[in-house]
Design a protein around this motif. Structure first.
Motif, PDB file in Angstrom:
ATOM      1  N   ILE A   1       7.644   1.756   2.929  1.00 56.65           N
ATOM      2  CA  ILE A   1       8.881   1.356   3.994  1.00 56.65           C
ATOM      3  C   ILE A   1       8.908   2.425   4.722  1.00 56.65           C
ATOM      4  N   ASN A   2       9.494   3.498   4.500  1.00 56.30           N
ATOM      5  CA  ASN A   2       9.627   4.787   5.327  1.00 56.30           C
ATOM      6  C   ASN A   2       8.618   5.926   5.271  1.00 56.30           C
ATOM      7  N   CYS A   3       7.821   5.576   4.246  1.00 57.10           N
ATOM      8  CA  CYS A   3       6.696   6.637   3.897  1.00 57.10           C
ATOM      9  C   CYS A   3       5.268   6.067   3.653  1.00 57.10           C
ATOM     10  N   PRO A   4       4.196   6.661   3.908  1.00 64.24           N
ATOM     11  CA  PRO A   4       2.929   6.005   3.452  1.00 64.24           C
ATOM     12  C   PRO A   4       2.919   6.502   1.992  1.00 64.24           C
ATOM     13  N   MET A   5       2.110   5.418   1.425  1.00 61.69           N
ATOM     14  CA  MET A   5       1.985   5.576  -0.215  1.00 61.69           C
ATOM     15  C   MET A   5       0.533   5.802  -0.616  1.00 61.69           C
ATOM     16  N   LEU A   6       0.276   6.555  -1.432  1.00 56.56           N
ATOM     17  CA  LEU A   6      -0.883   7.105  -2.047  1.00 56.56           C
ATOM     18  C   LEU A   6      -1.039   6.770  -3.320  1.00 56.56           C
ATOM     19  N   LYS A   7      -2.444   6.217  -3.743  1.00 55.71           N
ATOM     20  CA  LYS A   7      -2.804   6.049  -5.094  1.00 55.71           C
ATOM     21  C   LYS A   7      -3.657   6.727  -5.634  1.00 55.71           C
ATOM     22  N   LEU A   8      -3.117   7.537  -6.559  1.00 55.25           N
ATOM     23  CA  LEU A   8      -4.030   8.729  -7.022  1.00 55.25           C
ATOM     24  C   LEU A   8      -5.009   8.285  -8.004  1.00 55.25           C
ATOM     25  N   ASP A   9      -6.008   8.849  -8.432  1.00 56.63           N
ATOM     26  CA  ASP A   9      -7.237   8.877  -9.175  1.00 56.63           C
ATOM     27  C   ASP A   9      -6.757   7.912 -10.608  1.00 56.63           C
ATOM     28  N   SER A  10      -5.407   8.668 -11.017  1.00 52.46           N
ATOM     29  CA  SER A  10      -4.929   8.359 -12.313  1.00 52.46           C
ATOM     30  C   SER A  10      -4.166   7.084 -12.196  1.00 52.46           C
ATOM     31  N   GLY A  11      -3.923   6.296 -11.106  1.00 52.89           N
ATOM     32  CA  GLY A  11      -3.279   4.940 -10.808  1.00 52.89           C
ATOM     33  C   GLY A  11      -1.759   5.264 -10.457  1.00 52.89           C
ATOM     34  N   GLU A  12      -1.413   6.337 -10.615  1.00 52.11           N
ATOM     35  CA  GLU A  12      -0.044   6.615 -10.228  1.00 52.11           C
ATOM     36  C   GLU A  12       0.017   6.314  -8.507  1.00 52.11           C
ATOM     37  N   THR A  13       1.312   5.789  -8.150  1.00 51.35           N
ATOM     38  CA  THR A  13       1.384   5.828  -6.914  1.00 51.35           C
ATOM     39  C   THR A  13       2.671   6.754  -6.403  1.00 51.35           C
ATOM     40  N   VAL A  14       2.183   7.332  -5.467  1.00 52.93           N
ATOM     41  CA  VAL A  14       3.215   8.504  -4.819  1.00 52.93           C
ATOM     42  C   VAL A  14       3.529   8.245  -3.284  1.00 52.93           C
ATOM     43  N   SER A  15       4.736   8.404  -2.780  1.00 58.55           N
ATOM     44  CA  SER A  15       5.334   8.376  -1.518  1.00 58.55           C
ATOM     45  C   SER A  15       4.777   9.856  -1.002  1.00 58.55           C
ATOM     46  N   LEU A  16       4.407   9.502   0.262  1.00 61.47           N
ATOM     47  CA  LEU A  16       4.130  10.967   1.057  1.00 61.47           C
ATOM     48  C   LEU A  16       5.125  11.242   2.137  1.00 61.47           C
ATOM     49  N   MET A  17       5.890  12.183   1.954  1.00 59.67           N
ATOM     50  CA  MET A  17       7.103  12.559   2.964  1.00 59.67           C
ATOM     51  C   MET A  17       6.431  13.437   3.813  1.00 59.67           C
TER      52      MET A  17
END
Length: 72
Positions: A11-27
């Motif tokens: 919504i406010n930040c792009p989201m990144l899916k890591l090779d591990s499967g974890e999803t992280v917001s990019l600020m």
């Protein structure tokens, strides 16, 4: 350094899916810097507080390591 594939859903930040499967917001980056479907690599730090509304963790990008070429 953090890298993965940019996914939809931020919504406010792009989201990144890591090779591990974890999803992280990019600020600190915009959808123009990290378009959905692109591979993204950046250096920075994980932060405790952010304005991002998705993902369990947020990564504050300090430098983009693979800039996206903008169409002219």
């Amino acid at each position: 350094m953090l890298s993965g594939v940019v996914i939809s859903g931020g919504i406010n930040c792009p989201m990144l899916k890591l090779d591990s499967g974890e999803t992280v917001s990019l600020m600190g980056v915009t959808p123009q810097n990290a378009p959905v479907g692109s591979t993204f690599s950046g250096s920075g730090v994980f932060v405790r507080h952010s304005t991002c509304q998705q993902a369990e963790r947020t990564f504050r990008v300090e430098a983009i390591l693979n800039p996206v070429e903008q169409a002219q």
